[in-house]
Scaffold this motif. Sequence first.
Motif, PDB file in Angstrom:
ATOM      1  N   TRP A 163       0.857  -1.185   0.000  1.00 53.85           N
ATOM      2  CA  TRP A 163       0.000   0.000   0.000  1.00 53.85           C
ATOM      3  C   TRP A 163       0.892   1.235   0.000  1.00 53.85           C
ATOM      4  O   TRP A 163       1.891   1.289   0.734  1.00 53.85           O
ATOM      5  CB  TRP A 163      -0.910   0.041   1.219  1.00 53.85           C
ATOM      6  CG  TRP A 163      -2.054  -0.912   1.180  1.00 53.85           C
ATOM      7  CD1 TRP A 163      -2.127  -2.145   1.758  1.00 53.85           C
ATOM      8  CD2 TRP A 163      -3.318  -0.697   0.537  1.00 53.85           C
ATOM      9  NE1 TRP A 163      -3.359  -2.710   1.506  1.00 53.85           N
ATOM     10  CE2 TRP A 163      -4.109  -1.841   0.756  1.00 53.85           C
ATOM     11  CE3 TRP A 163      -3.864   0.349  -0.207  1.00 53.85           C
ATOM     12  CZ2 TRP A 163      -5.414  -1.970   0.275  1.00 53.85           C
ATOM     13  CZ3 TRP A 163      -5.161   0.231  -0.690  1.00 53.85           C
ATOM     14  CH2 TRP A 163      -5.921  -0.919  -0.453  1.00 53.85           C
ATOM     15  N   ARG A 205       0.565   5.807  -0.568  1.00 54.57           N
ATOM     16  CA  ARG A 205      -0.367   6.930  -0.539  1.00 54.57           C
ATOM     17  C   ARG A 205       0.294   8.170  -1.114  1.00 54.57           C
ATOM     18  O   ARG A 205       1.519   8.299  -1.093  1.00 54.57           O
ATOM     19  CB  ARG A 205      -0.869   7.194   0.878  1.00 54.57           C
ATOM     20  CG  ARG A 205       0.187   7.690   1.854  1.00 54.57           C
ATOM     21  CD  ARG A 205      -0.398   7.766   3.259  1.00 54.57           C
ATOM     22  NE  ARG A 205       0.574   8.283   4.226  1.00 54.57           N
ATOM     23  CZ  ARG A 205       0.349   8.334   5.535  1.00 54.57           C
ATOM     24  NH1 ARG A 205      -0.809   7.890   6.036  1.00 54.57           N
ATOM     25  NH2 ARG A 205       1.280   8.812   6.336  1.00 54.57           N
ATOM     26  N   GLU A 243       4.222   7.885  -1.250  1.00 53.49           N
ATOM     27  CA  GLU A 243       5.066   7.308  -0.211  1.00 53.49           C
ATOM     28  C   GLU A 243       4.584   5.919   0.170  1.00 53.49           C
ATOM     29  O   GLU A 243       3.395   5.605   0.098  1.00 53.49           O
ATOM     30  CB  GLU A 243       5.104   8.205   1.033  1.00 53.49           C
ATOM     31  CG  GLU A 243       3.783   8.374   1.734  1.00 53.49           C
ATOM     32  CD  GLU A 243       3.906   9.152   3.035  1.00 53.49           C
ATOM     33  OE1 GLU A 243       5.010   9.591   3.392  1.00 53.49           O
ATOM     34  OE2 GLU A 243       2.864   9.325   3.704  1.00 53.49           O
ATOM     35  N   VAL A 269       3.499   2.883   2.498  1.00 51.74           N
ATOM     36  CA  VAL A 269       2.726   2.769   3.729  1.00 51.74           C
ATOM     37  C   VAL A 269       2.972   1.420   4.401  1.00 51.74           C
ATOM     38  O   VAL A 269       3.327   1.356   5.572  1.00 51.74           O
ATOM     39  CB  VAL A 269       1.221   2.954   3.454  1.00 51.74           C
ATOM     40  CG1 VAL A 269       0.399   2.708   4.716  1.00 51.74           C
ATOM     41  CG2 VAL A 269       0.943   4.349   2.898  1.00 51.74           C
ATOM     42  N   TYR A 281       6.090  -1.722   7.656  1.00 53.84           N
ATOM     43  CA  TYR A 281       5.313  -0.491   7.781  1.00 53.84           C
ATOM     44  C   TYR A 281       6.220   0.732   7.757  1.00 53.84           C
ATOM     45  O   TYR A 281       7.354   0.695   8.231  1.00 53.84           O
ATOM     46  CB  TYR A 281       4.535  -0.492   9.092  1.00 53.84           C
ATOM     47  CG  TYR A 281       3.512  -1.587   9.195  1.00 53.84           C
ATOM     48  CD1 TYR A 281       3.824  -2.798   9.807  1.00 53.84           C
ATOM     49  CD2 TYR A 281       2.229  -1.416   8.672  1.00 53.84           C
ATOM     50  CE1 TYR A 281       2.895  -3.821   9.885  1.00 53.84           C
ATOM     51  CE2 TYR A 281       1.292  -2.430   8.754  1.00 53.84           C
ATOM     52  CZ  TYR A 281       1.621  -3.622   9.363  1.00 53.84           C
ATOM     53  OH  TYR A 281       0.690  -4.636   9.431  1.00 53.84           O
ATOM     54  N   ALA A 282       5.671   1.810   7.247  1.00 59.77           N
ATOM     55  CA  ALA A 282       6.332   3.096   7.402  1.00 59.77           C
ATOM     56  C   ALA A 282       6.237   3.508   8.861  1.00 59.77           C
ATOM     57  O   ALA A 282       5.258   3.185   9.549  1.00 59.77           O
ATOM     58  CB  ALA A 282       5.647   4.140   6.517  1.00 59.77           C
ATOM     59  N   SER A 319       5.526   6.231  10.123  1.00 55.44           N
ATOM     60  CA  SER A 319       4.407   7.132  10.375  1.00 55.44           C
ATOM     61  C   SER A 319       3.096   6.407  10.652  1.00 55.44           C
ATOM     62  O   SER A 319       2.169   7.001  11.204  1.00 55.44           O
ATOM     63  CB  SER A 319       4.222   8.084   9.196  1.00 55.44           C
ATOM     64  OG  SER A 319       3.983   7.354   8.004  1.00 55.44           O
ATOM     65  N   VAL A 320       2.997   5.130  10.283  1.00 57.02           N
ATOM     66  CA  VAL A 320       1.745   4.404  10.474  1.00 57.02           C
ATOM     67  C   VAL A 320       1.908   3.207  11.408  1.00 57.02           C
ATOM     68  O   VAL A 320       0.914   2.554  11.759  1.00 57.02           O
ATOM     69  CB  VAL A 320       1.153   3.931   9.132  1.00 57.02           C
ATOM     70  CG1 VAL A 320       1.017   5.104   8.165  1.00 57.02           C
ATOM     71  CG2 VAL A 320       1.978   2.809   8.512  1.00 57.02           C
ATOM     72  N   PHE A 362      -1.767   1.185  11.682  1.00 56.85           N
ATOM     73  CA  PHE A 362      -2.262   0.500  10.481  1.00 56.85           C
ATOM     74  C   PHE A 362      -1.837  -0.958  10.509  1.00 56.85           C
ATOM     75  O   PHE A 362      -0.755  -1.299  11.006  1.00 56.85           O
ATOM     76  CB  PHE A 362      -1.683   1.150   9.224  1.00 56.85           C
ATOM     77  CG  PHE A 362      -2.187   2.527   8.903  1.00 56.85           C
ATOM     78  CD1 PHE A 362      -2.957   3.261   9.799  1.00 56.85           C
ATOM     79  CD2 PHE A 362      -1.901   3.110   7.678  1.00 56.85           C
ATOM     80  CE1 PHE A 362      -3.418   4.544   9.508  1.00 56.85           C
ATOM     81  CE2 PHE A 362      -2.347   4.373   7.355  1.00 56.85           C
ATOM     82  CZ  PHE A 362      -3.099   5.086   8.270  1.00 56.85           C
ATOM     83  N   MET A 417      -6.932   0.781   9.072  1.00 53.40           N
ATOM     84  CA  MET A 417      -6.355   2.040   9.535  1.00 53.40           C
ATOM     85  C   MET A 417      -7.114   2.517  10.760  1.00 53.40           C
ATOM     86  O   MET A 417      -8.312   2.803  10.674  1.00 53.40           O
ATOM     87  CB  MET A 417      -6.428   3.084   8.414  1.00 53.40           C
ATOM     88  CG  MET A 417      -5.805   2.624   7.110  1.00 53.40           C
ATOM     89  SD  MET A 417      -5.753   3.901   5.855  1.00 53.40           S
ATOM     90  CE  MET A 417      -7.498   4.146   5.569  1.00 53.40           C
ATOM     91  N   ASP A 445      -3.039  11.747   7.506  1.00 50.80           N
ATOM     92  CA  ASP A 445      -3.217  10.505   6.752  1.00 50.80           C
ATOM     93  C   ASP A 445      -4.048  10.735   5.493  1.00 50.80           C
ATOM     94  O   ASP A 445      -4.208   9.815   4.678  1.00 50.80           O
ATOM     95  CB  ASP A 445      -3.909   9.442   7.611  1.00 50.80           C
ATOM     96  CG  ASP A 445      -3.054   8.984   8.778  1.00 50.80           C
ATOM     97  OD1 ASP A 445      -3.620   8.828   9.871  1.00 50.80           O
ATOM     98  OD2 ASP A 445      -1.833   8.794   8.590  1.00 50.80           O
ATOM     99  N   TYR A 447      -4.936   6.518  -1.598  1.00 52.97           N
ATOM    100  CA  TYR A 447      -4.230   5.291  -1.238  1.00 52.97           C
ATOM    101  C   TYR A 447      -4.260   4.324  -2.425  1.00 52.97           C
ATOM    102  O   TYR A 447      -5.323   4.067  -3.009  1.00 52.97           O
ATOM    103  CB  TYR A 447      -4.874   4.649  -0.017  1.00 52.97           C
ATOM    104  CG  TYR A 447      -4.492   5.354   1.256  1.00 52.97           C
ATOM    105  CD1 TYR A 447      -4.988   6.622   1.541  1.00 52.97           C
ATOM    106  CD2 TYR A 447      -3.616   4.772   2.173  1.00 52.97           C
ATOM    107  CE1 TYR A 447      -4.618   7.296   2.700  1.00 52.97           C
ATOM    108  CE2 TYR A 447      -3.252   5.431   3.336  1.00 52.97           C
ATOM    109  CZ  TYR A 447      -3.751   6.687   3.591  1.00 52.97           C
ATOM    110  OH  TYR A 447      -3.381   7.344   4.746  1.00 52.97           O
TER     111      TYR A 447
END
Length: 121
Positions: free
Chosen positions: A36, A38, A46, A48, A60-61, A63-64, A68, A83, A90, A94
């Motif tokens: 995924w 976004r 970027e 996700v 995962y990034a 930031s999430v 997520f 999410m 956010d 996506y």
Amino acid sequence: QVQLVESGGGLVQAGGSLRLSCAASGRTFNTYAMGWFRQAPGKEREFVAAISWSGGSTYYADSVKGRFTISRDNAKNTVYLQMNSLKPEDTAVYYCAAERTTWVQYHYDYWGQGTQVTVSS
């Protein structure tokens, strides 16, 4: 050839939850790693989250992370992005993506059209 169709986007208040789905065509879905991404207005796309062919490895990034969760159901040819604790930052379109490898290598071959997620403050 694989076709990917995302769904589940929408408008949600900060702190809320959404679950995105990505349905894939083709018989070889269970041999593809999935991801995924976004893209927010005015920003680059970027990463996700990503998941291996079996679902046994996920990434995962920062930031999430913790908010997520990526998962997949190979019997349904579908990958999900749950999410939670959504934030206004956010907000983005996506996209789901597939790569022709069982393990995550971040070299995606197929992309969906995207689904809009908007988080209001």
